[in-house]
Design an enzyme around this catalytic site. Structure first.
Site, short mmCIF file in Angstrom:
data_model
loop_
_atom_site.label_atom_id
_atom_site.label_comp_id
_atom_site.label_asym_id
_atom_site.label_seq_id
_atom_site.Cartn_x
_atom_site.Cartn_y
_atom_site.Cartn_z
N ALA A 122 0.83 -1.20 0.00
CA ALA A 122 0.00 0.00 0.00
C ALA A 122 0.87 1.25 0.00
CB ALA A 122 -0.90 -0.01 1.23
N GLY B 260 0.50 -5.79 0.27
CA GLY B 260 -0.57 -6.05 -0.68
C GLY B 260 -0.05 -6.67 -1.96
N GLU C 291 0.10 -10.26 -1.26
CA GLU C 291 -1.27 -10.77 -1.16
C GLU C 291 -1.90 -10.94 -2.54
OE1 GLU C 291 -2.24 -7.67 1.68
OE2 GLU C 291 -2.83 -9.23 3.11
N GLU D 217 3.45 -5.48 7.11
CA GLU D 217 2.41 -4.59 7.66
C GLU D 217 2.56 -4.29 9.15
OE1 GLU D 217 1.93 -7.00 5.56
OE2 GLU D 217 0.49 -6.42 4.01
#
Ligand code: NAI
Length: 720
Positions: free
Chosen positions: A67, A117, A120, A142
């Site tokens: 992110a 992300g 992911e 994170e």
């Protein structure tokens, strides 16, 4: 994310999707990802001629770095943040369904950062192929930003690599190099980056049965998601309980319960395993909303953002261009000199000449760097020939030969003003104009070292922290005479060594040592007032410091601490006076860990035991009494914070931000508190002034609040 590249070759049925966030050097996730990816998925789902997909990046060396933190800053409402995550979940589920529902396998082609992300997204694919490049790393960092992987990471990662391996990544935020990722099954294949897309395409074709040769046989079976699930999941419920309990214990031991993110991440993984992925995804969304708006996450993000900004900034605004540094001289190859040599060769890629007093000294440095090289080769961070190349860049000497063309000389000899002055004079004699001389002194004012310099404009401080290879901070210290070109040259070289650099003004102790001394002194005052060593150290680790101040004193060396303390007392007077303890300890032959005698006990191998109870006697102080934890924490932390404020007031610090970065990265100030200034803002400056006033009344003038705290409190300004 603007997906400018979406190419599709009708001949073989494999669509190539390349992430390419417009106007950025790195791919990161911003709000645009939703719309752009939706459009791509719509097309793949609905176009019958697309049989398989290769998803990669148009930016070499950057798959998707997670992110965009600027995006996180816009999420101020927990419910809205959770809602945004649910939309992301739906999007990622659609990518996963391209294979599981629509029968169109998705091969993830990974080169460079595949983090947060990004990982992911990669986890939604049918298989992952990564390059073996040194830039390729996969991870869920994170928790380092105070949030949890919320794009399905807490659900898909454990199912792919197993709970234990996933928790290790998720709870520490550690990222993996390709070979390690391959070993745990996160990556299916490692290839040279030149052939990444060729191989990815072959695997995609093979998966849809378009490849007849036998090379890819078995891949189809491998791509079946059920097979992957069976591979990884720890099946036995009893075993799972033990595993979760151990992970939780290890995490709490490390975080002292001060960091909510790893706690929530662990919970989300557990919910997913116990109650199924749907419940797990929902937990992710909810926890993310809670965490992203928490003060801990905001503080951690501020530190991360600032240090990244500092790493990428090209220099100091308006200071001009740095001089190129190809050759570095290092004086003294002890603890610090060896570390500085190592990062100069291995991280910065410079040619280094080390000077020591004798041949064994030279050999010690060479052996130190050689050991680092061997370990990096073993961990595949360096190829063997790169290791050899690095060692070829390093030479040692006991005289001044080979120093004439050094661009930068860093001294790390004993902490003696006379010695440092003498060496500076010799360096000036053997080097040319334009050679920067940097001292790694931890307390001596640079202006004093430069007092007799013929080229004072080229003299500054480069203050590293121990162990140099690990500690991220470099404090560059400039005097009134230091030229801007010398400053930017030192800053640029520090960045090449992988450091986050703050530039501070010269003065006794500069910034970091100056705020550390009152912190340590106050710990000894508390000790003198009756608290036990254990109570002091555990109070400060409970507050968030990595080690307590008394143990730190053993680690640094009680004699070294005493010496620095004297320098500071001499410079600042009464405020920096600690209780008369160190001299007694040194008289009692207690230097700390290095001679196996200190506040703590050490065995023959140097392993630390509990507190050495005889230390109280050596100190001549009587029975212990309980001082409340919060009182200990307040006194010791505020002593540091107040001094930090003084450094800002006097212009030692250029900004409160530098002060926060310096304290967190150099001294271990609790990152979730964001640094002294961020923390003061968070508590409220007026409240801090009140607390300091109360402490002044009880303990004396050393707690008198810095003027800048009073003026900021009165004008209701904040520092950051
Ligand atoms: P050290 O005692 O481990 O190393 C000093 C080295 O300098 C020795 O190997 C010695 O042989 C060598 N040396 C002495 N005179 C020399 C000369 N004339 N020419 C060449 N080499 C010479 O000390 P350490 O801990 O590495 O400290 C070095 C400097 O770094 C000191 O100024 C210290 O205050 C500073 N510093 C130390 C930190 C620490 O955590 N130990 C942290 C930051 C700075």
């Amino acid at each position: 994310m603007e997906l400018t590249h979406f190419s599709f070759d009708t001949d073989d049925g494999v669509a190539l999707v390349l992430l390419d966030r417009a106007g950025e050097s790195m791919n990161t996730i911003g709000p645009e990802i939703y719309e752009d990816l939706t459009a791509v998925i719509d097309r793949i789902e609905s176009d019958p001629s697309i049989k398989a997909v290769v998803l990669g990046s148009a930016k070499p060396g950057s798959f998707l770095a997670g992110a965009d933190i600027r995006f996180l800053e816009t999420l101020t409402d927990p419910a809205e943040a959770a809602a945004a995550i649910r939309v992301l979940h739906a999007l990622f589920a659609r990518i996963e369904a391209l294979h599981t529902v629509h029968g169109k396998p998705v091969v993830m082609a990974i080169d460079g950062a595949c983090l947060g992300g990004g990982l992911e997204l990669a986890l939604t694919g049918s298989m992952r192929i990564a390059t073996g490049s040194s830039k390729t790393q996969l991870g869920q960092p994170e928790v380092q930003l105070g949030v949890l992987p919320a794009g399905g990471g807490t659900q898909r990662l454990p199912r792919l690599v197993g709970i234990a391996a996933a928790l290790d990544m998720i709870l520490t935020g550690r990222s993996l190099r390709p070979y390690r990722a391959h070993k745990i099954g996160l990556v299916d294949e490692i290839v040279p980056h030149e052939v990444l897309y060729d191989v990815a395409r072959r695997r995609a074709l093979d998966a849809i049965g378009h490849l007849d040769d036998s090379e890819g046989s078995g891949v189809k079976e491998f791509l079946a998601p059920t097979h992957l699930q069976e591979l990884a999941l720890e099946q036995n419920p009893v075993g799972r309980r033990v595993l979760f309990r151990r992970a939780e214990e290890a995490m709490l031991a490390k975080t002292k319960g001060l960091y909510p993110a790893p706690k929530r991440a662990l919970e989300a993984v557990k919910i997913g395993i116990d109650d199924g992925p749907e419940a797990g995804y929902e937990a992710e969304a909810e926890f993310f909303g809670e965490l992203v708006t928490s003060p801990e996450s905001k503080a951690l993000r501020s530190i991360f953002f600032a240090s990244r900004m500092m790493k990428h900034a090209s220099g100091i605004a308006g200071f001009g261009e740095p001089k190129p540094v190809a050759k570095v001289g290092v004086l003294g190859g002890g603890l610090m000199g060896a570390g500085i040599t190592s990062v100069s060769v291995l991280r910065a890629g410079a040619t280094v000449r080390v000077k020591e007093v004798d041949e064994p000294g030279v050999q010690r440095v060479l052996a130190h760097v050689s050991k680092n090289v061997a370990s990096q080769v073993k961990r595949r961070r360096l190829r063997p020939f790169e290791g050899e190349q690095a060692m070829n860049k390093l030479t040692g000497t006991t005289d001044w030969s080979g120093f004439a063309n050094a661009d930068l000389v860093i001294e790390a000899v004993f902490e003696s003003l006379d010695l440092k002055q003498a060496l500076l004079a010799e360096v000036e004699a053997v080097t040319a104009e334009g050679t920067v001389f940097a001292s790694n002194t931890s307390s001596l004012p640079i202006s004093e070292i430069a007092a007799n310099a013929t080229r004072p404009e080229a003299v500054l401080g480069m203050h590293y922290f121990s162990p140099v290879e690990k500690m991220p901070l470099l404090e560059v210290i400039v005097t009134e005479d230091t030229a801007d070109w010398a400053t930017v040259t030192a800053v640029a070289f520090g960045k090449r060594q992988g450091k986050t650099v703050i530039v501070v003004k010269d003065g006794p102790g500069f910034y970091t040592t100056r705020i550390l001394v009152p912190y340590m002194n106050e710990a000894f005052h508390v000790l003198a007032d009756g608290a036990s060593v254990e109570d002091i150290d555990s109070a400060m680790t409970a507050w968030g410091f990595p080690v307590g101040p008394v143990l730190l004193s053993d680690e640094v060396g009680i004699d070294v601490g005493a010496h620095i303390s004297q320098v500071m007392l001499h410079a600042f007077g009464e405020r920096m006076a600690g209780p008369e303890m160190a001299a007694r300890l040194v008289d009692d032959d207690r230097m700390g860990r290095k001679n196996g005698r200190g506040f703590y006990r050490y065995d023959d191998k140097g392993k630390r035991g509990g507190v050495d109870e005889t230390v109280y006697q050596a100190l001549g102080i009587g029975p212990r009494r309980v001082i409340p934890e919060s009182e200990i924490q307040q006194r010791i932390s505020l002593a540091m914070v107040n001094e930090a404020a003084r450094c800002l007031e006097e212009g030692i610090l250029q900004s409160a931000l530098d002060g926060d970065i310096g304290a967190v990265m150099g001294l271990g100030f609790p990152p979730f508190r964001g640094g002294p200034f961020w923390w003061v803002d968070h508590v409220g400056i007026a409240e801090i002034v009140d607390r300091l006033d109360a402490l002044t009344e009880r303990h004396g003038m050393r707690f008198e609040p810095a003027e800048i705290l009073r003026t900021h409190a009165e004008s209701r300004q904040t520092f950051r």
